[in-house]
Design a protein around this motif. Structure first.
Motif, PDB file in Angstrom:
ATOM      1  N   MET A 215       0.824  -1.209   0.000  1.00 25.19           N
ATOM      2  CA  MET A 215       0.000   0.000   0.000  1.00 25.19           C
ATOM      3  C   MET A 215       0.858   1.259   0.000  1.00 25.19           C
ATOM      4  SD  MET A 215      -3.237  -0.821  -0.138  1.00 25.19           S
ATOM      5  CE  MET A 215      -4.085   0.640   0.464  1.00 25.19           C
ATOM      6  N   MET A 216       1.896   1.265   0.808  1.00 22.91           N
ATOM      7  CA  MET A 216       2.780   2.438   0.868  1.00 22.91           C
ATOM      8  C   MET A 216       3.466   2.659  -0.478  1.00 22.91           C
ATOM      9  SD  MET A 216       2.797   4.026   3.884  1.00 22.91           S
ATOM     10  CE  MET A 216       4.420   4.767   4.134  1.00 22.91           C
ATOM     11  N   GLY A 217       3.880   1.552  -1.111  1.00 20.98           N
ATOM     12  CA  GLY A 217       4.541   1.684  -2.400  1.00 20.98           C
ATOM     13  C   GLY A 217       3.595   2.024  -3.525  1.00 20.98           C
ATOM     14  N   LYS A 218       2.451   1.357  -3.568  1.00 16.06           N
ATOM     15  CA  LYS A 218       1.506   1.548  -4.670  1.00 16.06           C
ATOM     16  C   LYS A 218       0.952   2.959  -4.702  1.00 16.06           C
ATOM     17  CE  LYS A 218      -2.616  -0.537  -6.755  1.00 16.06           C
ATOM     18  NZ  LYS A 218      -3.554  -1.680  -6.696  1.00 16.06           N
ATOM     19  N   TYR A 219       0.652   3.514  -3.523  1.00 20.36           N
ATOM     20  CA  TYR A 219       0.019   4.828  -3.473  1.00 20.36           C
ATOM     21  C   TYR A 219       0.986   5.953  -3.091  1.00 20.36           C
ATOM     22  CZ  TYR A 219      -4.201   2.128  -4.052  1.00 20.36           C
ATOM     23  OH  TYR A 219      -5.156   1.284  -4.558  1.00 20.36           O
ATOM     24  N   ASN A 220       2.269   5.603  -3.055  1.00 19.76           N
ATOM     25  CA  ASN A 220       3.318   6.607  -2.812  1.00 19.76           C
ATOM     26  C   ASN A 220       3.010   7.435  -1.568  1.00 19.76           C
ATOM     27  OD1 ASN A 220       5.739   7.908  -3.263  1.00 19.76           O
ATOM     28  ND2 ASN A 220       4.953   9.241  -4.879  1.00 19.76           N
ATOM     29  N   MET A 221       2.720   6.736  -0.485  1.00 22.56           N
ATOM     30  CA  MET A 221       2.437   7.392   0.781  1.00 22.56           C
ATOM     31  C   MET A 221       3.742   7.784   1.468  1.00 22.56           C
ATOM     32  SD  MET A 221      -0.826   7.307   0.621  1.00 22.56           S
ATOM     33  CE  MET A 221      -1.309   7.914   2.236  1.00 22.56           C
ATOM     34  N   GLN A 222       3.699   8.899   2.177  1.00 31.27           N
ATOM     35  CA  GLN A 222       4.897   9.423   2.825  1.00 31.27           C
ATOM     36  C   GLN A 222       4.719   9.440   4.343  1.00 31.27           C
ATOM     37  OE1 GLN A 222       7.660  10.232   0.856  1.00 31.27           O
ATOM     38  NE2 GLN A 222       6.314   9.273  -0.669  1.00 31.27           N
ATOM     39  N   MET A 223       5.686   8.855   5.045  1.00 33.51           N
ATOM     40  CA  MET A 223       5.667   8.873   6.495  1.00 33.51           C
ATOM     41  C   MET A 223       6.068  10.258   6.985  1.00 33.51           C
ATOM     42  SD  MET A 223       5.067   6.286   8.752  1.00 33.51           S
ATOM     43  CE  MET A 223       5.739   4.782   8.009  1.00 33.51           C
ATOM     44  N   LEU A 224       5.291  10.811   7.897  1.00 34.02           N
ATOM     45  CA  LEU A 224       5.550  12.156   8.399  1.00 34.02           C
ATOM     46  C   LEU A 224       6.451  12.137   9.624  1.00 34.02           C
ATOM     47  CD1 LEU A 224       1.902  13.558   8.258  1.00 34.02           C
ATOM     48  CD2 LEU A 224       3.821  14.411   6.889  1.00 34.02           C
ATOM     49  N   ASP A 225       7.319  13.125   9.702  1.00 32.20           N
ATOM     50  CA  ASP A 225       8.010  13.405  10.957  1.00 32.20           C
ATOM     51  C   ASP A 225       6.972  13.986  11.920  1.00 32.20           C
ATOM     52  OD1 ASP A 225       9.480  15.526  12.762  1.00 32.20           O
ATOM     53  OD2 ASP A 225      11.002  14.086  12.142  1.00 32.20           O
ATOM     54  N   PHE A 226       7.022  13.612  13.180  1.00 35.40           N
ATOM     55  CA  PHE A 226       6.017  14.098  14.117  1.00 35.40           C
ATOM     56  C   PHE A 226       6.249  15.544  14.541  1.00 35.40           C
ATOM     57  CE2 PHE A 226       4.511   9.849  14.246  1.00 35.40           C
ATOM     58  CZ  PHE A 226       3.230   9.902  14.767  1.00 35.40           C
TER      59      PHE A 226
END
Length: 334
Positions: A215-226
């Motif tokens: 899912m992270m790869g397919k939809y190019n999701m980005q993890m946020l710094d808090f």
């Protein structure tokens, strides 16, 4: 005749040397864990160790707790390529202290972990959003479908370990007062569906997820710094993860500890070059994401994905092995 005898003797020595080189690696058992990235990694390790270093590799089914328990008490399997070690922290430290197990590689997958994510286009369209703190100030960008005047944060399904963490962080960041609703997606399918639906529409999306996943790869999701420091494991374990935490404080998500673990037997009895490969391999987040998407889209298993990776990502894996091993592996793929 003397020339013939000498020739045969030389050939015998060469053959013995060749067999000795292969035997130096010997038999290796590798845990093929029951999730996609670990299944893929186990099969890459199998091909590289067999074709590049002459090992005889057997893959054995695994899962975090059962694999660790078996390695700790029985010394089998020899290698766990992707072990999320926080759940076995205390007994693992004891095993390492006794010398029965070894942490081989503290970063087998770069960028792995858990946290809060948004689509890449959200950050491109709103470059002012640098952290979770910034996103929290903009609930208007993530309207809740049942009340568009509020922002939607999609947490974990009920019953997941991460649910309570998200609940406490939602409270710690005072998100309800800032105009947010904490959405329970109901299930893993609901969590994935909420993300997929939003991204396919081009809508902004804010919620919990983890990497590496398709899912992270397919939809190019980005993890946020808090945007705030981690408050430490004592606070994390005593409060942030607990349902009875009365006053949760803002904190970053705890750093996920993922290691490749090997037995002492593997370290002592197998080819040091094979151990050096295990110690040195690191999967870039982009490459791992691409392979997980490949597995999901093609319903591919670990072996097919491993071959796909070795054929199409030479620039990555050839950095992990010597020239001779790389040539042998390439030859085996033709």
């Amino acid at each position: 005749m003397n020339k013939l005898v000498k020739g045969l003797a030389a050939a015998g020595v060469a053959a013995a040397m060749s067999q000795g080189a292969v035997a130096a690696c010997g038999d290796v058992t590798i845990a093929e864990m029951n999730w996609a990235s670990a299944e893929f990694m186990a099969n890459v390790d199998k091909i590289i160790l067999e074709e590049g270093y002459g090992c005889t590799v057997e893959l054995v089914p695994g899962a975090t707790l059962t694999t660790f328990a078996s390695m700790d008490t029985k010394g089998v399997p020899d290698i766990a390529p992707e072990l999320w070690t926080q759940s076995v922290d205390v007994p693992l430290k004891a095993a390492i202290a006794s010398g029965s197990l070894h942490k081989m590689n503290p970063k087998p997958i770069l960028g792995a972990g858990e946290g809060w994510v948004v689509p890449s286009y959200t950050l491109e369209n709103h470059p002012e959003l640098k952290s979770v703190l910034d996103v929290i100030e903009r609930p208007d960008l993530f309207p809740y479908n049942e009340d568009p005047t509020k922002g939607a944060f999609v947490g974990c399904p009920a019953g997941w370990g991460c649910q309570q963490i998200n609940n406490n962080l939602f409270t710690a960041f005072d998100m309800e007062a800032k105009g947010w609703v904490l959405v329970d997606p109901g299930s893993a399918a609901g969590l994935d569906g909420a993300m997929a639906k939003a991204v396919q529409r081009g809508d902004d999306y804010f919620g919990y997820y983890w990497s590496p996943t398709a899912m992270m790869g397919k939809y190019n999701m980005q993890m946020l710094d808090f945007g705030v420091p981690f408050q430490g494991m004592d606070d994390w374990l005593a409060c942030t993860t607990q349902a009875e935490c009365a006053d949760p404080q803002p904190t970053s998500w705890s750093v996920s500890e993922i290691n490749t673990i090997a037995t002492d037997s593997f370290m002592k009895n197998n080819d040091p070059k094979a151990a050096a490969y295990i110690k040195g391999r690191e999967y870039p987040a982009a490459a791992m994401g691409a392979m997980l998407v490949y597995m999901a889209d093609n319903q591919a298993g670990g072996e097919d994905a491993a071959i796909e990776f070795l054929v199409n990502h030479e620039d990555v894996w050839t950095q992990w092995v010597g020239v001779q091993a790389a040539n042998l592996i390439k030859k085996s793929l033709n």
